[in-house]
Design a protein around this motif. Structure first.
Motif, PDB file in Angstrom:
ATOM      1  N   ASN A 145     -18.830 -15.773  -8.989  1.00  9.74           N
ATOM      2  CA  ASN A 145     -19.893 -16.607  -8.432  1.00  9.74           C
ATOM      3  C   ASN A 145     -21.178 -15.840  -8.164  1.00  9.74           C
ATOM      4  OD1 ASN A 145     -18.437 -19.323  -7.713  1.00  9.74           O
ATOM      5  ND2 ASN A 145     -17.039 -17.717  -7.027  1.00  9.74           N
ATOM      6  N   ALA A 146     -21.171 -14.529  -8.367  1.00  7.10           N
ATOM      7  CA  ALA A 146     -22.365 -13.726  -8.129  1.00  7.10           C
ATOM      8  C   ALA A 146     -22.906 -13.084  -9.395  1.00  7.10           C
ATOM      9  CB  ALA A 146     -22.058 -12.638  -7.093  1.00  7.10           C
ATOM     10  N   VAL A 147     -22.230 -13.294 -10.522  1.00 12.48           N
ATOM     11  CA  VAL A 147     -22.606 -12.581 -11.740  1.00 12.48           C
ATOM     12  C   VAL A 147     -23.726 -13.281 -12.512  1.00 12.48           C
ATOM     13  CG1 VAL A 147     -20.991 -13.739 -13.304  1.00 12.48           C
ATOM     14  CG2 VAL A 147     -21.614 -11.343 -13.702  1.00 12.48           C
ATOM     15  N   ALA A 148     -23.996 -14.547 -12.242  1.00 14.66           N
ATOM     16  CA  ALA A 148     -24.996 -15.285 -13.018  1.00 14.66           C
ATOM     17  C   ALA A 148     -26.384 -14.652 -12.956  1.00 14.66           C
ATOM     18  CB  ALA A 148     -25.041 -16.740 -12.554  1.00 14.66           C
ATOM     19  N   PRO A 149     -26.922 -14.294 -11.777  1.00 15.54           N
ATOM     20  CA  PRO A 149     -28.249 -13.653 -11.765  1.00 15.54           C
ATOM     21  C   PRO A 149     -28.280 -12.339 -12.526  1.00 15.54           C
ATOM     22  CG  PRO A 149     -27.650 -14.418  -9.566  1.00 15.54           C
ATOM     23  CD  PRO A 149     -26.422 -14.526 -10.409  1.00 15.54           C
ATOM     24  N   VAL A 150     -27.190 -11.596 -12.490  1.00 13.38           N
ATOM     25  CA  VAL A 150     -27.134 -10.324 -13.220  1.00 13.38           C
ATOM     26  C   VAL A 150     -27.221 -10.569 -14.718  1.00 13.38           C
ATOM     27  CG1 VAL A 150     -25.709  -8.312 -13.705  1.00 13.38           C
ATOM     28  CG2 VAL A 150     -25.847  -9.200 -11.383  1.00 13.38           C
ATOM     29  N   ILE A 151     -26.518 -11.582 -15.212  1.00 17.04           N
ATOM     30  CA  ILE A 151     -26.545 -11.901 -16.639  1.00 17.04           C
ATOM     31  C   ILE A 151     -27.951 -12.294 -17.075  1.00 17.04           C
ATOM     32  CG2 ILE A 151     -25.716 -13.531 -18.373  1.00 17.04           C
ATOM     33  CD1 ILE A 151     -23.056 -13.580 -16.947  1.00 17.04           C
ATOM     34  N   VAL A 152     -28.630 -13.091 -16.260  1.00 19.12           N
ATOM     35  CA  VAL A 152     -29.978 -13.538 -16.611  1.00 19.12           C
ATOM     36  C   VAL A 152     -30.929 -12.354 -16.706  1.00 19.12           C
ATOM     37  CG1 VAL A 152     -31.950 -14.868 -15.803  1.00 19.12           C
ATOM     38  CG2 VAL A 152     -29.650 -15.841 -15.640  1.00 19.12           C
ATOM     39  N   VAL A 153     -30.926 -11.498 -15.689  1.00 21.10           N
ATOM     40  CA  VAL A 153     -31.842 -10.354 -15.678  1.00 21.10           C
ATOM     41  C   VAL A 153     -31.507  -9.372 -16.793  1.00 21.10           C
ATOM     42  CG1 VAL A 153     -32.644  -8.400 -14.304  1.00 21.10           C
ATOM     43  CG2 VAL A 153     -32.291 -10.602 -13.218  1.00 21.10           C
ATOM     44  N   ALA A 154     -30.231  -9.138 -17.044  1.00 22.40           N
ATOM     45  CA  ALA A 154     -29.829  -8.210 -18.096  1.00 22.40           C
ATOM     46  C   ALA A 154     -30.242  -8.729 -19.475  1.00 22.40           C
ATOM     47  CB  ALA A 154     -28.322  -7.980 -18.043  1.00 22.40           C
TER      48      ALA A 154
END
Length: 326
Positions: A241-250
């Motif tokens: 539930n916390a990985v979505a922002p990381v995927i977007v920025v990466a």
């Protein structure tokens, strides 16, 4: 209390309020067999997850489709460049220096007599390799450090925050000039290592904020009350539930790393000849821009299209994963 039973016209179910709810038998069966449900539900009425909703939106987004096709083509020519370019990027003949397009050489020749088309195709391998490897390294290192700091907090979180502040104060290009100027290797790994070294603080800060937000939710508190270990809570409840922002920025940063590699190679501290890179070709073609502009146009155009494709892909993923847009 009223009697409960079945009649010939429908299915009668008692309710907690003492009344009855009458559903036609055909309608009830249709609801059970329906492959999909109302908005927000998937097959057999199951609620759709964030990822299934995002994938459904991405498939309908023309920006995602176009950028994904461009990226798939780049990956293909990176793995099998000989499929569309039969020549050798290192075969050069000074007799052909600065010549324009010719049969079998649609992009012409550069100042050293090298085929611009072949070097442009083979240059995609370097750019995609550097971008993908740097992004994976940055995302992995930054997510682990930021996630642990955000979950446990305390002195470790404070120390990590001060370290990230120090790294944010280092200019990326200047840091590359200083650190890579002493490297003599022609491989891509020193460049990848430099990008990971200076790129992880951004992902770390984003992962830290996402974990801090996620660990305050009720399902995390319930798991902790049931005796779940910290490892299980992090991997099973918080990380998905916390990985979505990381995927977007990466995803957006991947295009940035490709342009950074070209910039460092252009300045002479990234990849060096005989390596094939768009940055090297742009640097070599700059002195001949008046006599042979084609030698500069094609590698520059390939670099711009590649970076734009990854940025467009990141924007599409961001829109699909942003709950505020639903």
């Amino acid at each position: 209390m009223p009697e409960q039973g079945y009649d010939n016209g429908g299915a009668i179910a008692g309710t907690g309020m003492g009344g009855a709810m009458d559903l036609a038998t055909g309608e009830a069966s249709a609801l059970e067999r329906a492959p999909g449900g109302p908005g927000g539900t998937g097959p057999r009425g199951r609620p759709r997850s964030l990822w299934s909703d995002a994938w459904r939106d991405l498939r309908r987004n023309p920006v995602f489709v176009v950028s994904a096709l461009v990226i798939l083509f780049l990956v293909f020519i990176s793995l099998w460049p000989s499929a569309i370019a039969s020549g050798n990027p290192l075969d050069c003949d000074l007799a052909d220096a600065q010549r324009g397009a010719a049969p079998g050489h649609p992009f012409g020749f550069d100042g050293q007599g090298c085929d611009v088309y072949t070097r442009t195709v083979y240059g995609a391998r370097t750019s995609v390799t550097v971008g993908v490897c740097a992004t994976l390294g940055v995302a992995l290192l930054g997510s682990v450090l930021g996630g642990l700091a955000g979950y446990f907090g305390g002195a470790g979180d404070a120390v990590l925050s001060r370290i990230t502040d120090i790294f944010f104060a280092i200019p990326v290009v200047l840091g590359g000039l200083v650190l890579l100027s002493v490297v003599t290797s022609n491989s891509v790994w020193p460049v990848v290592g430099f990008m990971v070294l200076l790129g992880w603080p951004q992902i770390s800060r984003i992962a830290r904020g996402s974990v801090i937000t996620a660990k305050q939710h009720d399902y995390v508190q319930a798991a902790r009350a049931l005796g779940a270990s910290d490892t299980r809570i992090l991997l099973r409840h918080i990380a998905p539930n916390a990985v979505a922002p990381v995927i977007v920025v990466a995803t957006i940063a991947l295009g940035t790393y490709i342009s950074l590699e070209a910039t460092l190679s252009y300045l002479g501290v990234g990849l060096k000849p005989p390596s094939v890179s768009w940055g090297i070709d742009i640097s070599a073609a700059s002195p001949y821009i008046r006599n042979a502009p084609h030698a500069l146009l094609w590698p520059s155009g390939a670099l711009a299209i590649t970076v734009l494709a990854f940025i467009m892909l990141g924007d599409a993923v961001r829109d699909a994963l942003d709950p505020k847009l639903r």
